[in-house]
Structures are given as structure tokens and as C-alpha cells.
Design an enzyme around this catalytic site. Sequence first.
Site, short mmCIF file in Angstrom:
data_model
loop_
_atom_site.label_atom_id
_atom_site.label_comp_id
_atom_site.label_asym_id
_atom_site.label_seq_id
_atom_site.Cartn_x
_atom_site.Cartn_y
_atom_site.Cartn_z
N GLU A 225 0.89 -1.17 0.00
CA GLU A 225 0.00 0.00 0.00
C GLU A 225 0.92 1.21 0.00
OE1 GLU A 225 -1.55 3.15 0.70
OE2 GLU A 225 -1.94 2.53 2.77
N CYS A 259 -1.99 8.46 3.70
CA CYS A 259 -1.77 8.12 2.29
C CYS A 259 -2.98 8.51 1.44
CB CYS A 259 -1.46 6.63 2.14
SG CYS A 259 -2.73 5.54 2.81
#
Length: 452
Positions: A225, A259
Site C-alpha cells: 500500500e 496516504c
Amino acid sequence: MSIQVLNPATKEIFAEVNETNIEQLDTIVATANEAFNVWRQTSVEERAAALHRIADAIEAAAPELAEVVVGEQGKPLFLAQIEVGGAVGWTRYAADLSIEPEIIEDSEERYVEVQRLPVGVVASITPWNWPLMIAVWHIMPALKAGCSVIIKPSSLTPVNTIRLAEIINANTIPNLVQVVIGGRQIGEPLVQHQGVKKLVFTGSTGVGKHLAGLAVSDLKKVTLELGGNDAGIVLESANVTEIAEKVFMTSFLNMGQTCACLKRLYVHRSNYDAMCEALANIAAAQVVGNGMEEGVTFGPVQNEKQYESVTAMIEQAKAAGAEVIAPALPEGLNGYFIAPTLVKNPAHALPVVCDEQFGPVLPIIPFDDVKEVMALAKHEEFALGGSVWGEPGEELDWVVEQLDSGTVWVNNHAEVLPYVPFGGNKQSGLGVEFGKEGLLEYTVRKVVNRAK
């Protein structure tokens, strides 16, 4: 050798933690395999009960864990409490997941069934922005699948992960989760170790690609990720008054150090001035300071390197002629503080727009034609998340179709849920987390084909 963990709000030493010696790694991996061979024999029901015990223990330790998160990461206490609460909820969700054999065929000729087996020892490498939550995201599905875990937290925020491992092992079996401390000198050998069968990594695209290259030597399973530069598009039909607070919160969540934060905001010119003014008012209302102080809503950037990177982006934008709006910081602060900052109408080639800022700064760019702006909104490298804001209709639906990110939010951004798959496209990730799909990432497929 010990590592000094600094409180980013004060730059004072919060804790000292011993680094892991490379000579210890073979023993750690061997111990992890021993734990795996015991844990894999437990039933789905036993694992579920154990994870619920872990959730209970995290909940009982919530005040301690939240204060640790504030002390080493810097976020305000209320946000650290939300992080601990999320860790509890994610653990309970993982506890109740299950993988039943999938019957492909049951005919007169044959019976074909797909089974899922635990992959083995998992190497987890986690970042400093949501240190407890992301550790839980990596560890809990691995345990539910029947794996053991060796986790390397960021050296900037290791304390909560060490405490989490203690809680897990006290409620399962010894050494089911082990923590290694250090930088690439321990992380790279861990990823390359033949006794490790899977890598799960959350962090930057560059580091993720490097680690994936190391993992491919023996074809480990990999879940990544990675970075994002999420675009949000505010249509002419949007009601600025209704959406401004949510736009701000999803842009500056965790001081922008998330993120999937909204990192580039494109606003139809008819709404541009109103949106900029609304966001500036919300920014001015934030209480910036040490996260342990009452009333603080906005903490520091986590570390010096990130502080310098974000500050440089803001200064570059100023030098290029963009209008920068930021409230004054309170006097007497000694940490890595950056006020919530808006950059109006920056050139699209500036780093504050085309790079991931990962800090409390939001570029706001006006547009006239939604079809033209889509060429800017779609990033060549990143495709983690994206959003569109406006009233239901053909234009909104068209934008949803055009956005190519792993998640597209409508009138929202940055919302992740334990039962909804989450992952990036392009160079924003590989594989998926959360939900049943996320659980399957910790397994290997076994097909049983029985002739009749």
C-alpha cells in the site's frame, strides 16, 4: 545500540529502544516458524476467540496506548484515541472473518474444491503516520489466516508496536508476533530471508518497489500500500457551505500525513473563491500545539525530514507566485509545527501539486471545464484514491467513471472501512487490504480434485 525516539511536539526524547542485531535474525525467523507451526493447527473458532481477547486487551490499555501514540507520533490526543478505537474495531472484524472452501464442481465425474492455507511467516513493515492502526491492519488478518508475524515498525514510532506485540502474545501463544527494530540494515535481510513467505508493506512507492524487488528472489507473496496524490474535484453543482468542513478534514487528516488524504483540490471557478475562503476560516480555527494539551486540534509534522520537505514545497510555491494562506503559529512552540496551509492557484508543475506532500498543505486549483481538468486530475504515477463533490447527475457520474484510482469517493474522501477492500492502482500499490479479499492475501491456494 539503542534508538532515541523523539516527541515531535517538543523534540525531547520520548523513549529509547534497542535495535535488533542482524545476528539475531535467523533465530527470530526460526522462532516465528515454530510459532506458525503451532498456530496454524488452531481452529477458526480458536483464532476468533483469541482475536476477541486481543481486542478486549487493546481496549483495556486504550489510555496508555493513546498517550504513547501522541508521545511518539505527535497527533492530538483525541485523534490518537480514535486510532486506538479503530484498532479495536478492526481486530474484532478480523476475528469474525472466515474462509470456507469453495466448491468448483460436484458432478458424477469429479469433486473439485478450492482450499486456502496460511502462507506462513509474514514480514510486516509499517510507517510512522498511523503506527498502531496500520500494525493492526497488517497483523490481525495474518493471525486469523493462521500465520505468524515479524513486524518492523518505523524507528520513529516503535513503542506502541512493541506494546501491541506484548498484548497479542499474552492472549495467543509465545512469539506469534515478534518485533524487530532498525532501518534497512534489518528490514532488507528480513524481506529476503528464506524463512519468510510474505511481505506486507505500507509506505512510499520508491521503498515499496525496492522491497518488492528483494522479495521476488524466492517469489514471496507481496502486498504493497504505497503513495498517493489524491485529487478531489468540486463541481459547479457543489454546495460549498455543506462540503467545506469535510473537504478540510479529509485533506488535513492527521496533519495531512495520511496516504489517502485529499492532496489536490480542483474547484470549479464559480465556487473557487467561496471554497478558498471557507477552508481558510476552518484552518484559522484550528488550535495548533502539543497533542497532550487540552483543546489542541492540530499537532506537529512527525519528523524533521518531513517538516523540511513540506516547508520547502510551500516556499517553492511562494517563490513561483502562488498565494499562500496560513494562520500564524502560536508562540513558544518548539516542535515540527506547520500551520494548516492553503496554496491558491499554483502552477501545476510545482512539487506541491504534482508530488505527494504528505503534510499539512493543500493546493487549490480553479477550473472552467470538467473534461479539461480530468487530464490534470489523473496522475501518471499515483492512483490510490480520488473524489468528486457535487449534486447527483450526469456530470458527477462521468467524473466517477473517469477517475482511475483504487477507490473513488463521492462527496467524501479518505474513508476506509474494515469490510471494504482498499488498495491502489498504477504505482500506488499491489494487492488489497481489508475485507475477505484482504484476508485472502495471507493465504495460498490449494485445489483438491477428486475423481469419482
